[in-house]
Design an enzyme around this catalytic site. Structure first.
Site, PDB file in Angstrom:
ATOM      1  N   GLU A  88       9.919   1.766  -4.170  1.00  0.00           N
ATOM      2  CA  GLU A  88       9.023   1.507  -3.030  1.00  0.00           C
ATOM      3  C   GLU A  88       7.677   2.166  -3.324  1.00  0.00           C
ATOM      4  O   GLU A  88       7.626   3.233  -3.966  1.00  0.00           O
ATOM      5  CB  GLU A  88       9.637   2.131  -1.773  1.00  0.00           C
ATOM      6  CG  GLU A  88       8.742   2.224  -0.555  1.00  0.00           C
ATOM      7  CD  GLU A  88       9.351   3.082   0.561  1.00  0.00           C
ATOM      8  OE1 GLU A  88      10.064   4.068   0.261  1.00  0.00           O
ATOM      9  OE2 GLU A  88       9.108   2.732   1.741  1.00  0.00           O
TER      10      GLU A  88
ATOM     11  N   ASN B 248       4.502  -2.549   4.233  1.00  0.00           N
ATOM     12  CA  ASN B 248       5.153  -1.880   3.117  1.00  0.00           C
ATOM     13  C   ASN B 248       5.948  -2.972   2.408  1.00  0.00           C
ATOM     14  O   ASN B 248       6.983  -3.421   2.919  1.00  0.00           O
ATOM     15  CB  ASN B 248       6.084  -0.777   3.659  1.00  0.00           C
ATOM     16  CG  ASN B 248       6.665   0.087   2.563  1.00  0.00           C
ATOM     17  OD1 ASN B 248       6.753  -0.338   1.413  1.00  0.00           O
ATOM     18  ND2 ASN B 248       7.073   1.301   2.921  1.00  0.00           N
TER      19      ASN B 248
ATOM     20  N   LYS C 185       8.882  -4.616   4.541  1.00  0.00           N
ATOM     21  CA  LYS C 185       9.870  -3.669   5.094  1.00  0.00           C
ATOM     22  C   LYS C 185      10.012  -3.800   6.611  1.00  0.00           C
ATOM     23  O   LYS C 185       9.028  -3.678   7.357  1.00  0.00           O
ATOM     24  CB  LYS C 185       9.453  -2.244   4.728  1.00  0.00           C
ATOM     25  CG  LYS C 185      10.438  -1.151   5.133  1.00  0.00           C
ATOM     26  CD  LYS C 185       9.927   0.186   4.615  1.00  0.00           C
ATOM     27  CE  LYS C 185      10.878   1.323   4.912  1.00  0.00           C
ATOM     28  NZ  LYS C 185      10.328   2.619   4.341  1.00  0.00           N
TER      29      LYS C 185
ATOM     30  N   GLU D 253       4.904   6.173   8.610  1.00  0.00           N
ATOM     31  CA  GLU D 253       5.051   4.745   8.271  1.00  0.00           C
ATOM     32  C   GLU D 253       4.806   3.856   9.488  1.00  0.00           C
ATOM     33  O   GLU D 253       4.244   2.764   9.349  1.00  0.00           O
ATOM     34  CB  GLU D 253       6.445   4.469   7.686  1.00  0.00           C
ATOM     35  CG  GLU D 253       6.636   5.070   6.298  1.00  0.00           C
ATOM     36  CD  GLU D 253       7.851   4.504   5.599  1.00  0.00           C
ATOM     37  OE1 GLU D 253       8.767   5.289   5.310  1.00  0.00           O
ATOM     38  OE2 GLU D 253       7.877   3.290   5.339  1.00  0.00           O
TER      39      GLU D 253
ATOM     40  N   CYS E 218      13.870   0.980   1.034  1.00  0.00           N
ATOM     41  CA  CYS E 218      14.102   2.337   1.491  1.00  0.00           C
ATOM     42  C   CYS E 218      14.962   2.475   2.751  1.00  0.00           C
ATOM     43  O   CYS E 218      16.165   2.308   2.685  1.00  0.00           O
ATOM     44  CB  CYS E 218      12.766   3.047   1.660  1.00  0.00           C
ATOM     45  SG  CYS E 218      12.979   4.837   1.624  1.00  0.00           S
TER      46      CYS E 218
ATOM     47  N   ASN F 254      11.516   5.916  -1.346  1.00  0.00           N
ATOM     48  CA  ASN F 254      10.870   7.236  -1.442  1.00  0.00           C
ATOM     49  C   ASN F 254      11.501   8.055  -0.324  1.00  0.00           C
ATOM     50  O   ASN F 254      11.130   7.864   0.844  1.00  0.00           O
ATOM     51  CB  ASN F 254       9.360   7.144  -1.171  1.00  0.00           C
ATOM     52  CG  ASN F 254       8.544   6.499  -2.261  1.00  0.00           C
ATOM     53  OD1 ASN F 254       7.406   6.895  -2.494  1.00  0.00           O
ATOM     54  ND2 ASN F 254       9.054   5.481  -2.918  1.00  0.00           N
TER      55      ASN F 254
HETATM   56  N1  ING Z   1      12.181   7.242   3.685  1.00  0.00           N
HETATM   57  C1  ING Z   1      13.356   7.781   4.216  1.00  0.00           C
HETATM   58  C2  ING Z   1      14.589   6.891   4.025  1.00  0.00           C
HETATM   59  O1  ING Z   1      15.001   6.169   4.900  1.00  0.00           O
HETATM   60  C3  ING Z   1      14.493   8.991   5.952  1.00  0.00           C
HETATM   61  C4  ING Z   1      13.228   8.232   5.638  1.00  0.00           C
HETATM   62  C5  ING Z   1      14.895  10.058   5.169  1.00  0.00           C
HETATM   63  C6  ING Z   1      15.269   8.599   7.000  1.00  0.00           C
HETATM   64  C7  ING Z   1      16.087  10.739   5.456  1.00  0.00           C
HETATM   65  C8  ING Z   1      16.448   9.281   7.308  1.00  0.00           C
HETATM   66  C9  ING Z   1      16.861  10.353   6.534  1.00  0.00           C
HETATM   67  O2  ING Z   1      15.162   7.013   2.944  1.00  0.00           O
HETATM   68  C10 ING Z   1      11.619   6.011   3.819  1.00  0.00           C
HETATM   69  N2  ING Z   1      10.477   5.790   3.144  1.00  0.00           N
HETATM   70  O3  ING Z   1      12.106   5.125   4.517  1.00  0.00           O
END
Ligand code: ING
Length: 301
Positions: free
Chosen positions: A46, A106, A123, A142, A168, A193
């Site tokens: 991503e 995204n 996304k 985001e 993601c 990411n």
């Molecule tokens: N990043 C993270 C993901 O879904 C996240 C946000 C991290 C959500 C950890 C929940 C727990 O992997 C992105 N860019 O969506």
């Protein structure tokens, strides 16, 4: 019978100061390594061209838009498309898309072996928040910088396989995989990411983050009898850690390859898409087994 060696090109950190040209050079190095392995498709993360900029609050939208691409391919990415065409390798990669109408997504694209763009995905599931959050150790904006995707979940028959894309946070939602599975998907590519620490400062460790990433990717693959390739941008970006854990998962949910570092690292696996047929015609024969009359809550709430 369709078999293809698929490569996952995990990227290590991209610093705010790193140019797109420098990143593209790293992506081409990984593409050359993938060609040595005989790969027919390479999957990048991503937002593969820049640092994960949603961690930064930027009040000036002119600054925000410096992280976006107005066309694809463009000057910075043309060398990647040219190398892919020379090698006869298909690819997917994510980037921040600014449309001529001024809309921000995204986005991820899919090309064929002639480096022609055959598919685009925007996304759908945007995590985080849309205003500066003083309670967070770092921001996750985001919802501020992107609109939810407006293209839905689609598949494309590409180089002999039925391929779909997600990005993601999408990988955490079973709806993502089922919408693709109902279209017969045989390969889902998912760049990510993922911050290694929770910005809301609860002690959610790296091991738990990696476990949830694996769990999401493996269950999506198994429950829809499809290959799933999850590829990270990893490592420390201007002091902010991102998890690695890139994996290639087969239609039974088994991990075929896993990245070991948080740097630029290639993983690959020989994927026989005929292996998707067993699950799709037995335990996950959707037409025979699903009872949609009981599923209305999923789409109505
Ligand atoms: N990043 C993270 C993901 O879904 C996240 C946000 C991290 C959500 C950890 C929940 C727990 O992997 C992105 N860019 O969506």
């Amino acid at each position: 019978m369709t078999r293809m060696i698929i490569a996952g090109a995990q990227l290590g950190p991209i610093q705010k100061a790193d140019s797109r040209e420098a990143v593209v050079a790293r992506m081409i190095d990984l593409m050359n390594m993938a060609a040595d392995k005989g790969a027919g498709l390479i999957v990048y993360p991503e937002l593969a061209l820049t640092t994960f900029f949603p961690r930064w609050y930027m009040p000036d939208w002119n600054e925000v838009d410096t992280w976006f691409e107005r066309e694809m391919p463009n000057g910075a990415t043309m060398p990647l498309f040219e190398r892919a065409r020379e090698l006869g390798m298909a690819m997917t990669f994510g980037y921040a898309e600014l449309t001529p109408e001024g809309r921000r997504f995204n986005t991820s694209i899919l090309t064929n072996r002639k480096a022609e763009i055959v598919g685009k995905y925007r996304k759908v599931h945007l995590p985080g928040h849309d205003e500066y959050d003083t309670e967070r150790a770092f921001q996750h904006l985001e919802k501020r910088y992107f609109e939810p995707g407006d293209l839905g979940f689609n598949v494309w028959r590409n180089e002999g396989a039925i391929m779909g894309m997600a990005i993601c946070n999408d990988r955490r939602w079973p709806e993502t995989y089922r919408c693709l599975g109902l279209q017969g998907v045989e390969l889902v590519t998912i760049g990510y990411n993922t911050p290694a620490v929770n910005s809301q400062m609860n002690a959610e460790g790296l091991e738990k983050r990696l476990f949830h990433s694996d769990l999401s990717l493996q269950s999506g693959a198994y429950q829809n009898a499809t290959y799933v390739v999850g590829v990270a941008k990893a490592g420390l970006e201007d002091g902010h850690p991102l998890i690695g854990g890139s994996i290639i998962v087969d239609p039974d949910g088994f991990v075929l390859a896993r990245a070991e570092t948080e740097e630029d690292e290639l993983i690959w696996a020989d994927c026989d898409f005929d292996k998707c047929a067993f699950g799709k015609t037995t335990i996950f024969d959707f037409a025979r087994h699903r009872r949609v009359e009981h599923y209305g809550r999923i789409t109505s709430q």
